[in-house]
Design a protein around this motif. Structure first.
Motif, PDB file in Angstrom:
ATOM      1  N   SER A 253      -1.998  36.806  28.800  1.00 54.40           N
ATOM      2  CA  SER A 253      -2.604  36.163  27.636  1.00 54.40           C
ATOM      3  C   SER A 253      -2.117  36.782  26.328  1.00 54.40           C
ATOM      4  N   GLY A 254      -1.837  35.887  25.364  1.00 54.91           N
ATOM      5  CA  GLY A 254      -1.402  36.325  24.046  1.00 54.91           C
ATOM      6  C   GLY A 254       0.097  36.311  23.841  1.00 54.91           C
ATOM      7  N   ARG A 255       0.846  36.123  24.941  1.00 54.45           N
ATOM      8  CA  ARG A 255       2.302  36.035  24.845  1.00 54.45           C
ATOM      9  C   ARG A 255       2.736  34.630  25.244  1.00 54.45           C
ATOM     10  N   PRO A 256       3.753  34.068  24.568  1.00 52.35           N
ATOM     11  CA  PRO A 256       4.106  32.662  24.799  1.00 52.35           C
ATOM     12  C   PRO A 256       4.711  32.382  26.169  1.00 52.35           C
ATOM     13  N   LEU A 257       4.295  31.252  26.715  1.00 56.61           N
ATOM     14  CA  LEU A 257       4.788  30.759  27.992  1.00 56.61           C
ATOM     15  C   LEU A 257       5.342  29.357  27.817  1.00 56.61           C
ATOM     16  N   LEU A 258       6.441  29.072  28.522  1.00 59.27           N
ATOM     17  CA  LEU A 258       6.969  27.717  28.633  1.00 59.27           C
ATOM     18  C   LEU A 258       6.904  27.316  30.090  1.00 59.27           C
ATOM     19  N   LEU A 259       6.273  26.188  30.391  1.00 60.01           N
ATOM     20  CA  LEU A 259       6.194  25.669  31.752  1.00 60.01           C
ATOM     21  C   LEU A 259       6.846  24.300  31.784  1.00 60.01           C
ATOM     22  N   GLN A 260       7.929  24.173  32.572  1.00 60.88           N
ATOM     23  CA  GLN A 260       8.694  22.934  32.663  1.00 60.88           C
ATOM     24  C   GLN A 260       8.618  22.387  34.083  1.00 60.88           C
ATOM     25  N   ASN A 261       8.224  21.118  34.207  1.00 58.04           N
ATOM     26  CA  ASN A 261       8.114  20.496  35.524  1.00 58.04           C
ATOM     27  C   ASN A 261       8.556  19.043  35.474  1.00 58.04           C
ATOM     28  N   GLY A 262       8.891  18.520  36.654  1.00 58.29           N
ATOM     29  CA  GLY A 262       9.339  17.139  36.768  1.00 58.29           C
ATOM     30  C   GLY A 262       8.317  16.267  37.455  1.00 58.29           C
ATOM     31  N   ARG A 263       8.040  15.116  36.892  1.00 61.27           N
ATOM     32  CA  ARG A 263       7.072  14.203  37.502  1.00 61.27           C
ATOM     33  C   ARG A 263       7.607  13.571  38.789  1.00 61.27           C
ATOM     34  N   LEU A 264       8.913  13.639  39.010  1.00 61.79           N
ATOM     35  CA  LEU A 264       9.515  13.089  40.218  1.00 61.79           C
ATOM     36  C   LEU A 264       9.958  14.195  41.177  1.00 61.79           C
ATOM     37  N   ASP A 265       9.464  15.412  40.952  1.00 71.15           N
ATOM     38  CA  ASP A 265       9.859  16.571  41.759  1.00 71.15           C
ATOM     39  C   ASP A 265       9.447  16.355  43.213  1.00 71.15           C
ATOM     40  N   GLU A 266      10.427  16.367  44.109  1.00 68.43           N
ATOM     41  CA  GLU A 266      10.180  16.139  45.522  1.00 68.43           C
ATOM     42  C   GLU A 266       9.742  17.411  46.245  1.00 68.43           C
ATOM     43  N   LEU A 267       9.792  18.549  45.562  1.00 68.45           N
ATOM     44  CA  LEU A 267       9.466  19.832  46.191  1.00 68.45           C
ATOM     45  C   LEU A 267       8.212  20.482  45.630  1.00 68.45           C
ATOM     46  N   VAL A 268       7.903  20.226  44.373  1.00 69.09           N
ATOM     47  CA  VAL A 268       6.693  20.767  43.752  1.00 69.09           C
ATOM     48  C   VAL A 268       5.835  19.590  43.303  1.00 69.09           C
ATOM     49  N   PRO A 269       4.770  19.272  44.031  1.00 67.57           N
ATOM     50  CA  PRO A 269       3.917  18.142  43.659  1.00 67.57           C
ATOM     51  C   PRO A 269       3.330  18.319  42.261  1.00 67.57           C
ATOM     52  N   VAL A 270       3.106  17.202  41.601  1.00 67.20           N
ATOM     53  CA  VAL A 270       2.532  17.234  40.254  1.00 67.20           C
ATOM     54  C   VAL A 270       1.220  18.013  40.239  1.00 67.20           C
ATOM     55  N   ALA A 271       0.391  17.804  41.252  1.00 64.84           N
ATOM     56  CA  ALA A 271      -0.913  18.470  41.285  1.00 64.84           C
ATOM     57  C   ALA A 271      -0.762  19.991  41.322  1.00 64.84           C
ATOM     58  N   ASP A 272       0.223  20.500  42.069  1.00 65.86           N
ATOM     59  CA  ASP A 272       0.419  21.948  42.145  1.00 65.86           C
ATOM     60  C   ASP A 272       0.954  22.501  40.832  1.00 65.86           C
ATOM     61  N   ALA A 273       1.859  21.752  40.208  1.00 65.56           N
ATOM     62  CA  ALA A 273       2.361  22.174  38.897  1.00 65.56           C
ATOM     63  C   ALA A 273       1.226  22.219  37.886  1.00 65.56           C
ATOM     64  N   GLU A 274       0.353  21.223  37.940  1.00 54.21           N
ATOM     65  CA  GLU A 274      -0.773  21.176  37.009  1.00 54.21           C
ATOM     66  C   GLU A 274      -1.751  22.320  37.240  1.00 54.21           C
ATOM     67  N   GLU A 275      -1.905  22.745  38.491  1.00 50.51           N
ATOM     68  CA  GLU A 275      -2.776  23.883  38.785  1.00 50.51           C
ATOM     69  C   GLU A 275      -2.268  25.142  38.080  1.00 50.51           C
ATOM     70  N   LEU A 276      -0.950  25.378  38.150  1.00 48.28           N
ATOM     71  CA  LEU A 276      -0.388  26.546  37.478  1.00 48.28           C
ATOM     72  C   LEU A 276      -0.505  26.403  35.969  1.00 48.28           C
ATOM     73  N   GLN A 277      -0.232  25.229  35.463  1.00 46.27           N
ATOM     74  CA  GLN A 277      -0.339  25.003  34.020  1.00 46.27           C
ATOM     75  C   GLN A 277      -1.758  25.264  33.520  1.00 46.27           C
ATOM     76  N   LYS A 278      -2.737  24.832  34.300  1.00 49.37           N
ATOM     77  CA  LYS A 278      -4.131  25.035  33.920  1.00 49.37           C
ATOM     78  C   LYS A 278      -4.486  26.514  33.901  1.00 49.37           C
ATOM     79  N   ALA A 279      -3.957  27.270  34.850  1.00 49.25           N
ATOM     80  CA  ALA A 279      -4.260  28.704  34.939  1.00 49.25           C
ATOM     81  C   ALA A 279      -3.540  29.518  33.874  1.00 49.25           C
ATOM     82  N   ALA A 280      -2.432  28.978  33.361  1.00 45.17           N
ATOM     83  CA  ALA A 280      -1.636  29.721  32.371  1.00 45.17           C
ATOM     84  C   ALA A 280      -2.433  29.924  31.087  1.00 45.17           C
ATOM     85  N   PRO A 281      -2.334  31.104  30.484  1.00 42.42           N
ATOM     86  CA  PRO A 281      -3.084  31.383  29.259  1.00 42.42           C
ATOM     87  C   PRO A 281      -2.367  30.854  28.027  1.00 42.42           C
ATOM     88  N   GLU A 282      -3.071  30.802  26.940  1.00 40.57           N
ATOM     89  CA  GLU A 282      -2.459  30.474  25.657  1.00 40.57           C
ATOM     90  C   GLU A 282      -1.797  31.733  25.078  1.00 40.57           C
TER      91      GLU A 282
END
Length: 317
Positions: A253-282
């Motif tokens: 927390s407090g340091r910048p993060l960039l999270l890049q994901n693909g909506r058509l990703d055949e290996l990382v489902p959107v829901a799993d990517a969103e779980e990590l994005q939600k857990a990531a701090p500002e």
């Protein structure tokens, strides 16, 4: 073997291998994602402590020097034994202090799979180190689904911390401008690394998810996990859940993060990517692309611009 799911095809230059089909067997317990026990604590970070005063024993052999970009093979001592191997990519003709980047490959893979990405970052003025994951030091499958996978993930975190030590030892690296960039498996592991390594100024997690347990319990891996015995699954979950990267990302927390994901990703489902994005701090920047696991050129350009903004690599012309 199923480990092909975490290969970053954009960095490796080859397509991910298809999974082997696994025959489901009757079992006494359901295949469900375990409870990770909430966000990691400061005490949890102690699992990744190492002797910062131990000698690196860094060895460096120059391979090439083209257009001011020097590529060298390197090795240094791992805190948990053995030797870490990798690449150091250095814009040696630059006279001022340079930003540093720790670069991490996918699974399966080695530092060579991200050499092209490292060269590109060096062209924009960054000193880049990429290391091989510990699974490259032994024969057999990269992911074995046994409790010993835990020791290798902990060792990777210590090796990555030592990679920061290597960058900080370079006379042309600005210690206050070191970032992490990880792809696929490297993106997932970056969530953990960013949480335990306060010397990182920023981190870009590319097509990452919550970690190995998260990945192996998503819908596409149900058939394979069902083929394992209940005892095998429970033993692996017990070993790996406490060090699941998604538990640690909030520690950054407090340091910048960039999270890049693909909506058509055949290996990382959107829901799993969103779980990590939600857990990531500002502060965090979330970028979605209409693309598969390799993302696209726009993702590369966005990442370069973001690194320019946060650690001062050269601006794109």
């Amino acid at each position: 073997m199923i480990v092909a799911f975490l290969l970053c095809t954009a960095c490796a230059g080859t397509p991910a291998a298809p999974k082997n089909e696994a025959k489901s067997v009757a079992d006494s317990c359901a295949v469900v994602r375990p409870d990770f026990g909430g966000a990691a604590t400061d005490a949890d970070r102690g699992m990744f402590a190492y002797n910062v005063n131990a000698p690196l024993n860094l060895q460096k052999t120059v391979e090439s020097n083209t257009n001011g970009i020097e590529v060298s093979t390197i090795s240094f001592d791992s805190p948990d034994g053995g030797t870490v191997k990798g690449l150091l990519i250095d814009p040696v003709t630059r006279s001022s202090l340079r930003p540093g980047v720790v670069l991490m490959h996918g699974m399966p893979g080695t530092a060579r799979n991200v050499e092209a990405a490292g060269r590109q970052l060096a062209q924009y003025g960054a000193v880049v180190i990429a290391i091989d994951a510990p699974f490259n030091r032994r024969p057999g499958s990269t992911l074995r689904l046994i409790p010993e996978d835990r020791a290798e993930q902990i060792q990777l975190m210590k090796d990555l911390q030592r990679a920061v030590d290597v960058l900080r030892s370079r006379p042309n690296v600005d210690d206050d401008r070191i970032a992490y960039v990880g792809f696929s498996y490297g993106g997932a592991m970056g969530a953990l690394f960013f949480g335990i390594e306060p010397r990182l100024k920023a981190a870009a997690l590319v097509v990452g998810d919550g970690g190995l347990v998260s990945h192996m319990t998503d819908p596409e891996d149900f058939s394979f996990m069902s083929s394992l015995s209940c005892a095998t699954r429970v033993s692996w979950f017990k070993a790996m859940a406490p060090i699941e990267p998604i538990r640690f990302i909030a520690q950054g927390s407090g340091r910048p993060l960039l999270l890049q994901n693909g909506r058509l990703d055949e290996l990382v489902p959107v829901a799993d990517a969103e779980e990590l994005q939600k857990a990531a701090p500002e502060p965090k920047t979330i970028k979605w692309y209409e693309a598969g696991h390799s993302l696209n050129q726009q993702a590369v350009l966005d990442r370069l611009d973001w690194l320019h903004d946060h650690i001062g690599i050269d601006a794109r012309q």
